[in-house]
Design a protein around this motif. Sequence first.
Motif, PDB file in Angstrom:
ATOM      1  N   HIS A   6       0.859  -1.179   0.000  1.00 12.55           N
ATOM      2  CA  HIS A   6       0.000   0.000   0.000  1.00 12.55           C
ATOM      3  C   HIS A   6       0.899   1.235   0.000  1.00 12.55           C
ATOM      4  O   HIS A   6       1.818   1.310   0.807  1.00 12.55           O
ATOM      5  N   GLY A   7       0.668   2.179  -0.911  1.00  5.40           N
ATOM      6  CA  GLY A   7       1.480   3.385  -0.900  1.00  5.40           C
ATOM      7  C   GLY A   7       1.090   4.372  -1.977  1.00  5.40           C
ATOM      8  O   GLY A   7       0.181   4.127  -2.776  1.00  5.40           O
ATOM      9  N   PHE A  41       5.254   6.668  -5.916  1.00  5.11           N
ATOM     10  CA  PHE A  41       6.293   5.893  -5.227  1.00  5.11           C
ATOM     11  C   PHE A  41       6.287   4.451  -5.716  1.00  5.11           C
ATOM     12  O   PHE A  41       7.339   3.892  -6.063  1.00  5.11           O
ATOM     13  N   LEU A  42       5.119   3.817  -5.751  1.00  7.24           N
ATOM     14  CA  LEU A  42       5.035   2.409  -6.144  1.00  7.24           C
ATOM     15  C   LEU A  42       5.438   2.228  -7.607  1.00  7.24           C
ATOM     16  O   LEU A  42       6.136   1.268  -7.949  1.00  7.24           O
ATOM     17  N   GLY A  43       5.015   3.148  -8.470  1.00 12.02           N
ATOM     18  CA  GLY A  43       5.410   3.064  -9.873  1.00 12.02           C
ATOM     19  C   GLY A  43       6.915   3.146 -10.037  1.00 12.02           C
ATOM     20  O   GLY A  43       7.532   2.339 -10.752  1.00 12.02           O
ATOM     21  N   CYS A  44       7.543   4.115  -9.366  1.00  8.71           N
ATOM     22  CA  CYS A  44       9.003   4.271  -9.434  1.00  8.71           C
ATOM     23  C   CYS A  44       9.716   3.055  -8.849  1.00  8.71           C
ATOM     24  O   CYS A  44      10.741   2.606  -9.380  1.00  8.71           O
ATOM     25  N   LEU A  53      -1.781  -8.076  -4.072  1.00  6.78           N
ATOM     26  CA  LEU A  53      -2.461  -6.830  -4.436  1.00  6.78           C
ATOM     27  C   LEU A  53      -1.568  -5.648  -4.120  1.00  6.78           C
ATOM     28  O   LEU A  53      -0.870  -5.635  -3.111  1.00  6.78           O
ATOM     29  N   LEU A  54      -1.614  -4.668  -5.002  1.00  6.47           N
ATOM     30  CA  LEU A  54      -0.939  -3.397  -4.784  1.00  6.47           C
ATOM     31  C   LEU A  54      -2.028  -2.327  -4.712  1.00  6.47           C
ATOM     32  O   LEU A  54      -2.854  -2.232  -5.624  1.00  6.47           O
ATOM     33  N   ILE A  55      -2.042  -1.558  -3.637  1.00  9.02           N
ATOM     34  CA  ILE A  55      -3.016  -0.473  -3.489  1.00  9.02           C
ATOM     35  C   ILE A  55      -2.266   0.836  -3.670  1.00  9.02           C
ATOM     36  O   ILE A  55      -1.374   1.171  -2.894  1.00  9.02           O
ATOM     37  N   ALA A  56      -2.626   1.552  -4.723  1.00  4.45           N
ATOM     38  CA  ALA A  56      -1.986   2.818  -5.055  1.00  4.45           C
ATOM     39  C   ALA A  56      -2.951   3.944  -4.716  1.00  4.45           C
ATOM     40  O   ALA A  56      -4.124   3.888  -5.055  1.00  4.45           O
ATOM     41  N   HIS A  57      -2.437   4.976  -4.033  1.00  2.00           N
ATOM     42  CA  HIS A  57      -3.338   6.048  -3.624  1.00  2.00           C
ATOM     43  C   HIS A  57      -2.670   7.408  -3.676  1.00  2.00           C
ATOM     44  O   HIS A  57      -1.473   7.525  -3.903  1.00  2.00           O
ATOM     45  N   ILE A  63       1.048  -8.397 -10.706  1.00  2.00           N
ATOM     46  CA  ILE A  63       0.414  -7.939  -9.468  1.00  2.00           C
ATOM     47  C   ILE A  63      -0.750  -7.023  -9.828  1.00  2.00           C
ATOM     48  O   ILE A  63      -0.542  -5.990 -10.471  1.00  2.00           O
ATOM     49  N   PRO A  64      -1.981  -7.356  -9.423  1.00  2.00           N
ATOM     50  CA  PRO A  64      -3.101  -6.443  -9.699  1.00  2.00           C
ATOM     51  C   PRO A  64      -2.961  -5.146  -8.908  1.00  2.00           C
ATOM     52  O   PRO A  64      -2.480  -5.152  -7.771  1.00  2.00           O
ATOM     53  N   VAL A  65      -3.360  -4.037  -9.534  1.00  2.00           N
ATOM     54  CA  VAL A  65      -3.295  -2.720  -8.910  1.00  2.00           C
ATOM     55  C   VAL A  65      -4.706  -2.169  -8.752  1.00  2.00           C
ATOM     56  O   VAL A  65      -5.486  -2.172  -9.699  1.00  2.00           O
TER      57      VAL A  65
END
Length: 170
Positions: free
Chosen positions: A77-78, A82-85, A102-106, A124-126
């Motif tokens: 989670h982040g 940041f997660l993309g980089c 799971l990746l939670i992007a916010h 990994i699903p986003v």
Amino acid sequence: AAQRRRDVMARVSGIARGARIQEFLMPGNASCLTGEAMRRHSFIPRPLEALRSTCSSDVGWDEALRIINEGRPEIVHGYSTFLGCLFRHAATHDIAVHRPRLLIAHSDAMPPADRELIEDQFGIPVISMYVAAESGFIACECEQRTYHVDVDRVAVRVIDEECRPVPPGG
């Protein structure tokens, strides 16, 4: 208040309750301050508290990847950027990464190329969540890539590029 988000997370990750979560947050942001206050002034059962690990997003790419690889979280989670980089760094430098369910992007918009890299190359699903410091969670994306507003918590007015109200479905 978070049931809609938990339902989406459960459907996408296959984990209904008790997921190991690794959060990467900016130091001193509203989520960190709110979480710290909640831990200090409310009761959170120890088994649930132990499943969530929070780390500063300024640790550096290699350290963040080490944290993910050693902790083996089921959900990461982040901030979207940041997660993309982070995953672009792993792909560019051919660094093996534990694959959470799971990746939670916010908080900010994830570029489509980053999402494609994470979902296609890493598998990994986003799920994106629309969050603001002033109100917390506003909307959550579902599996069909549609945002669902927490209408019982926030009032949202959707506008176009000229600041005109957009009709429902727009």
